[in-house]
Design an enzyme around this catalytic site. Structure first.
Site, PDB file in Angstrom:
ATOM      1  N   GLY A  68       7.112 -20.673  14.958  1.00  8.89           N
ATOM      2  CA  GLY A  68       5.732 -19.862  15.108  1.00  8.89           C
ATOM      3  C   GLY A  68       5.711 -18.553  14.739  1.00  8.89           C
ATOM      4  N   GLY A 117       8.733 -24.401  16.168  1.00 10.22           N
ATOM      5  CA  GLY A 117       7.630 -25.121  15.735  1.00 10.22           C
ATOM      6  C   GLY A 117       7.859 -25.903  14.579  1.00 10.22           C
ATOM      7  CD  GLU A 140      12.039 -22.321  20.852  1.00  9.16           C
ATOM      8  OE1 GLU A 140      13.229 -22.846  21.125  1.00  9.16           O
ATOM      9  OE2 GLU A 140      11.295 -22.916  19.914  1.00  9.16           O
ATOM     10  CG  ASP A 148       6.929 -23.830  22.115  1.00 10.78           C
ATOM     11  OD1 ASP A 148       7.748 -23.753  21.270  1.00 10.78           O
ATOM     12  OD2 ASP A 148       5.836 -23.360  21.735  1.00 10.78           O
TER      13      ASP A 148
HETATM   14  C1  QUE Z   1      13.562 -17.864  18.002  1.00 10.16           C
HETATM   15  C2  QUE Z   1      12.525 -18.343  17.589  1.00 10.16           C
HETATM   16  C3  QUE Z   1      11.972 -17.926  16.247  1.00 10.16           C
HETATM   17  C4  QUE Z   1      12.973 -16.901  15.557  1.00 10.16           C
HETATM   18  C5  QUE Z   1      14.347 -16.552  16.122  1.00 10.16           C
HETATM   19  C6  QUE Z   1      14.605 -16.879  17.179  1.00 10.16           C
HETATM   20  C7  QUE Z   1      10.733 -18.306  15.648  1.00 10.16           C
HETATM   21  C8  QUE Z   1      10.540 -17.714  14.260  1.00 10.16           C
HETATM   22  C9  QUE Z   1      11.481 -16.818  13.824  1.00 10.16           C
HETATM   23  C10 QUE Z   1      11.236 -16.237  12.344  1.00 10.16           C
HETATM   24  C11 QUE Z   1      12.215 -16.121  11.498  1.00 10.16           C
HETATM   25  C12 QUE Z   1      11.906 -15.755  10.371  1.00 10.16           C
HETATM   26  C13 QUE Z   1      10.829 -15.096   9.879  1.00 10.16           C
HETATM   27  C14 QUE Z   1       9.674 -15.255  10.785  1.00 10.16           C
HETATM   28  C15 QUE Z   1       9.945 -15.679  11.937  1.00 10.16           C
HETATM   29  O1  QUE Z   1      12.609 -16.528  14.293  1.00 10.16           O
HETATM   30  O2  QUE Z   1       9.908 -18.892  16.308  1.00 10.16           O
HETATM   31  O3  QUE Z   1       8.313 -14.604  10.461  1.00 10.16           O
HETATM   32  O4  QUE Z   1      10.307 -14.432   8.769  1.00 10.16           O
HETATM   33  O5  QUE Z   1       9.355 -18.128  13.723  1.00 10.16           O
HETATM   34  O6  QUE Z   1      15.583 -16.627  17.973  1.00 10.16           O
HETATM   35  O7  QUE Z   1      11.692 -19.055  18.262  1.00 10.16           O
END
Ligand code: QUE
Length: 336
Positions: A68, A117, A140, A148
């Site tokens: 997400g 997600g 998470e 989730d």
């Molecule tokens: C746990 C997570 C997420 C995460 C790292 C975690 C997650 C998520 C992102 C993420 C990674 C790169 C991106 C970004 C988001 O990292 O849900 O916008 O460019 O989206 O340790 O749940």
């Protein structure tokens, strides 16, 4: 391809096969409310036309979907607008449920990162294809959140205690492990992914499983590392309480157990407690009930210091040294 309003997803129907592409490559396809609502709308529209299959894939070579858009969720919480995030989670979990109940075989092509997600989009569908570049995780607990998108339904249904292990530690798995656990159903080399849609269109009468097996080619999938530690995984993570998981890992003392302990030590203690209880309870719940329980938990969790701090450390400042509210499990807060 038909662009949706933002261009963050692309959708088309070609020769009886629907194709949806996640198209936010700079954010590794981290899901926004707009993307979730757009995918949901396309799938709803396509329930009314005859299709042989729907393929869900990505325009990024690095990621299927990183999860997400939790950076934005944190910003909403800081701005006092957590209600906006509640709309996001409600829409996302509704989409997870639609995917689980979808009348047409849904095939996700997982090439690169698939976390959080991203697993919610893929695992509830009928088929999950992984490539040699696939990396899957529910990470998470490292950001003060909890697994989730129906994880409290699908993790407890993995073999033995693998789901509890993956959900608590956030351990990343490869294609071989994904096939071993059942999170993935088929292997296709990355350079064969473009042929999946055509193969499904060419053989609309064949079972999707048979079509995907033909695309696997000769490439042997390596042995699953998880399979080699499965006895220890079940022994340690099958324990009835977090403190006991900790004790059993310490007693094992193997390289695998030491790494698992280190992951638990660095995770949010609050997240570990929530996750253990959620996954234990999920065994007896339907997917719908799991998603409802998770949605209720998001309302409190996204307002906690650990969530704000976890996202800060992982995605905003990227220092990867979150300072959690409670002491870690290993610091002697639990009786040993
Ligand atoms: C746990 C997570 C997420 C995460 C790292 C975690 C997650 C998520 C992102 C993420 C990674 C790169 C991106 C970004 C988001 O990292 O849900 O916008 O460019 O989206 O340790 O749940």
């Amino acid at each position: 391809m038909t662009d949706t309003a933002t261009g963050e997803i692309l959708a088309e129907v070609h020769r009886g096969v629907g194709r949806i592409l996640l198209n936010r490559p700079r954010a590794l396809n981290a899901l926004t409310t707009g993307m979730v609502v757009a995918v949901d709308r396309v799938l709803a529209d396509w329930e009314r036309i005859p299709l042989s299959a729907v393929v869900l894939a990505s325009t990024s070579a690095k990621a299927f979907c990183a999860g997400g858009d939790i950076r934005t969720i944190r910003e909403h919480s800081l701005a006092g607008d957590a209600e906006a995030s509640e709309r996001f989670f409600a829409s996302e979990y509704r989409l997870n449920a639609r995917i689980a109940e979808y009348p047409v075989p849904l095939v996700s092509l997982i090439d690169g990162v698939c976390m959080g997600g991203g697993l919610g989009l893929s695992v509830h569908g009928a088929f999950r294809v992984v490539t040699e570049r696939a990396v899957l995780a529910m990470p998470e607990t490292a950001i003060g959140f909890f697994p989730d998108v129906g994880a409290s339904w699908f993790l407890p249904r993995l073999p033995g205690a693998i789901g509890m292990y993956l959900g608590l530690t956030g351990h990343r798995i490869d294609a071989a492990d994904a096939l071993y656990t059942g999170l993935a159903t088929h292997f296709v080399p990355a350079d064969g992914l473009d042929a999946v849609g055509d193969a499904l269109a060419d053989h609309p009468g064949d079972p999707v499983d048979v079509v995907l097996n033909r695309l696997a080619g000769r490439s042997p999938v390596a042995e699953s590392e998880l399979a080699t530690v499965r006895g220890d995984v079940d022994q340690a993570f099958g324990a009835p309480a977090l403190g006991e998981i900790h004790r059993r890992l310490r007693r094992l003392g193997t390289p695998w157990a030491t790494a698992a302990l280190a992951a638990l030590e660095s995770a949010s203690p609050q997240s570990l407690e929530i996750t253990h209880a959620l996954l234990a309870g999920g065994r007896q719940r339907t997917l719908r009930a799991c998603l409802d329980a998770e949605l209720a938990l998001t309302r409190t969790t996204i307002r906690t210091p650990d969530f704000l701090e976890g996202v800060r450390a992982a995605l905003v400042d990227k220092d990867r040294t979150p300072r959690w509210q409670g002491a870690s499990l290993g610091a002697g807060t639990l009786p040993s």
